[in-house]
Design an enzyme around this catalytic site. Sequence first.
Site, mmCIF file in Angstrom:
data_model
loop_
_atom_site.group_PDB
_atom_site.id
_atom_site.type_symbol
_atom_site.label_atom_id
_atom_site.label_comp_id
_atom_site.label_asym_id
_atom_site.label_seq_id
_atom_site.Cartn_x
_atom_site.Cartn_y
_atom_site.Cartn_z
ATOM 1 N N LYS A 1 0.817 -1.209 0.000
ATOM 2 C CA LYS A 1 0.000 0.000 0.000
ATOM 3 C C LYS A 1 0.861 1.276 0.000
ATOM 4 C CE LYS A 1 -4.027 -2.157 2.249
ATOM 5 N NZ LYS A 1 -4.971 -2.051 3.410
ATOM 6 N N TYR B 1 -12.736 -1.597 -3.132
ATOM 7 C CA TYR B 1 -13.175 -1.703 -1.732
ATOM 8 C C TYR B 1 -14.685 -1.520 -1.590
ATOM 9 C CZ TYR B 1 -8.381 -1.903 0.080
ATOM 10 O OH TYR B 1 -7.097 -2.300 0.389
ATOM 11 N N ASN C 1 -1.998 0.446 6.748
ATOM 12 C CA ASN C 1 -1.469 -0.814 7.288
ATOM 13 C C ASN C 1 -0.622 -1.625 6.314
ATOM 14 O OD1 ASN C 1 -3.564 -1.636 5.717
ATOM 15 N ND2 ASN C 1 -4.674 -2.729 7.307
ATOM 16 N N HIS D 1 -2.117 -5.370 1.572
ATOM 17 C CA HIS D 1 -3.413 -6.034 1.403
ATOM 18 C C HIS D 1 -3.198 -7.515 1.120
ATOM 19 C CE1 HIS D 1 -7.467 -6.870 -0.145
ATOM 20 N NE2 HIS D 1 -6.872 -7.523 -1.127
ATOM 21 N N GLU E 1 -9.929 -9.930 -7.472
ATOM 22 C CA GLU E 1 -8.987 -8.822 -7.276
ATOM 23 C C GLU E 1 -7.803 -8.919 -8.245
ATOM 24 O OE1 GLU E 1 -10.140 -8.433 -2.531
ATOM 25 O OE2 GLU E 1 -8.131 -9.122 -3.076
HETATM 26 N N1 UDP Z 1 -9.586 -0.064 7.513
HETATM 27 C C1 UDP Z 1 -9.636 1.141 8.204
HETATM 28 N N2 UDP Z 1 -10.276 1.180 9.431
HETATM 29 C C2 UDP Z 1 -10.869 0.083 9.974
HETATM 30 C C3 UDP Z 1 -10.831 -1.137 9.264
HETATM 31 C C4 UDP Z 1 -10.191 -1.177 8.045
HETATM 32 O O1 UDP Z 1 -9.109 2.135 7.739
HETATM 33 O O2 UDP Z 1 -11.439 0.176 11.070
HETATM 34 C C5 UDP Z 1 -8.902 -0.125 6.207
HETATM 35 C C6 UDP Z 1 -7.541 -0.833 6.286
HETATM 36 O O3 UDP Z 1 -6.655 -0.218 5.341
HETATM 37 C C7 UDP Z 1 -7.910 -2.242 5.876
HETATM 38 C C8 UDP Z 1 -8.957 -1.971 4.786
HETATM 39 O O4 UDP Z 1 -9.697 -0.867 5.281
HETATM 40 O O5 UDP Z 1 -6.786 -2.973 5.404
HETATM 41 C C9 UDP Z 1 -9.885 -3.124 4.494
HETATM 42 O O6 UDP Z 1 -10.487 -3.544 5.709
HETATM 43 P P1 UDP Z 1 -10.641 -5.092 6.051
HETATM 44 O O7 UDP Z 1 -11.505 -5.201 7.253
HETATM 45 O O8 UDP Z 1 -11.036 -5.836 4.816
HETATM 46 O O9 UDP Z 1 -9.150 -5.500 6.505
HETATM 47 P P2 UDP Z 1 -8.044 -6.421 5.805
HETATM 48 O O10 UDP Z 1 -8.770 -7.508 5.055
HETATM 49 O O11 UDP Z 1 -7.241 -5.516 4.906
HETATM 50 O O12 UDP Z 1 -7.225 -6.957 6.942
HETATM 51 MG MG MG Z 2 -10.331 -7.449 3.725
#
Ligand code: UDP
Ligand code: MG
Length: 139
Positions: free
Chosen positions: A11, A51, A114, A117, A128
């Site tokens: 990212k 997303y 974070n 992905h 994806e």
């Molecule tokens: N995210 C965020 N706040 C939150 C949860 C998620 O900004 O409370 C962002 C973060 O970058 C995350 C992405 O949205 O990686 C997608 O969320 P998901 O729950 O799918 O997490 P992931 O699968 O990436 O672990």
């Molecule tokens: Mg996710």
Amino acid sequence: MATNRTFTMIKPDAVENGHIGAILEKIAASGFRIVAMKLTQMTTGDAKTFYGVHKERPFFGELVEYMTSGPIVAAILEKDNAVEDFRTLIGATNPEDAAEGTIRKLYAKSIGENAIHGSDSDENAAIEGAFHFSGREMF
Ligand code: UDP
Ligand code: MG
């Protein structure tokens, strides 16, 4: 459909902070083969589509802004049990909860920014990967 592929993005924060090399080294050392890879930047439309599942969530606007803020590395990876093993390698969404040695523990700044992905299912890995790559870009 079960596959042995997953999809990842390094990212914008991790690219900006110079972590591409270290992250790719860790991915390779963990047994993943790179099937396709490119440095690219998502448009607002791309990020909203990618997303889309999160469009009602309070963080959606920030997420789209962050994911379009700079270049990313998009890649398709292959390994036995790729989706699950890659989620283990990257660690929990919130780096504060991520296990020691995981990519998010090492390189993520916050739950939003974070670092990386990883697809959450074989079905989403295929969707994806196809979103970012055409068939002739895959090996
Ligand atoms: N995210 C965020 N706040 C939150 C949860 C998620 O900004 O409370 C962002 C973060 O970058 C995350 C992405 O949205 O990686 C997608 O969320 P998901 O729950 O799918 O997490 P992931 O699968 O990436 O672990
Ligand atoms: Mg996710």
